[in-house]
Write a protein that holds these residues in place. Sequence first.
Motif: not given
Length: 293
Positions: A101-108
């Motif tokens: 979840w954190n990886v996806k948001r941080y990539l955005r």
Amino acid sequence: MNNLKQESLNKSRSYTACISASHRMLFDNIRTIFKHTWLYALLLALSMSMMSMFYIKALIGGGYSSSSFICLVVSLLLVVCFQVGYTSRVLMLLNCQTMMWNVKRYLRLILLYLCVSFAISAIQWILMYLVIGGTTSVPSDKMPVTMLLIACSSLFFACVLLPYVYVFMKYMMEPESKLSKLLFKVYKTGLRYWGFIFITLLLAFLCVAVCMFFVSIPMLVITMANTLSVMGVSYLGDSSGLPSYFDFLQYMIVAVSSFICLYINIFIIFVFYFMYGSIETREKERKDFLKMK
């Protein structure tokens, strides 16, 4: 995931209180933080050390077709990947969401940052084109004006985009938030606390810069020695006077310094965290006050 020992997030704090709370949170939880982040920090530090070694060689010794440049690009990609993992792991300790979840948001957020950076660069290039009169190179008489233009425009955009520090932290802390809605609506809230954000980050970055400077002294010394050696070999034809194990020594020293600096850098993330909590609390108190009128 274990929660960190911390003071109440929902509390109105001054900039010094945010910094003090971040300092206590970092040192009170250093074992827990290290336990959950050491592998990501180690991989990132090793890749950063690799990138620093190949950067000088690629810059001085061969151009785009050299093997050093290829290794530099590979190490840069590794740094980006491990940076995402390292930062997501730290944020995971704060918001208690899953790693993915954190990886996806941080990539955005990274993608948005790249788009904004590209737009700012395009605007600066257009301004430079208008100043230099359409020539392919900057005339010497217009160099001061061009440098001043770049500096002033960079400072302007930095001031305008500063409230997005709060927006991005809100996006990472609140699972129900949507980035498209935060970009403009919540930006107004961040703009209202521009001075608070500025002075808090200024003091926080000064503290981190001092600590990182002393930690980085061995890295700076050995990197400078290697740079001078590579320049002497490439431009003057001198033989390298460095021992055969110097590259390995540089790699280890840069890796260790980078590893320590990454844990110092966590302090900045915690400052973002408490600054976000303080702004949220002030906004709630402000809305409650307006309702009472």
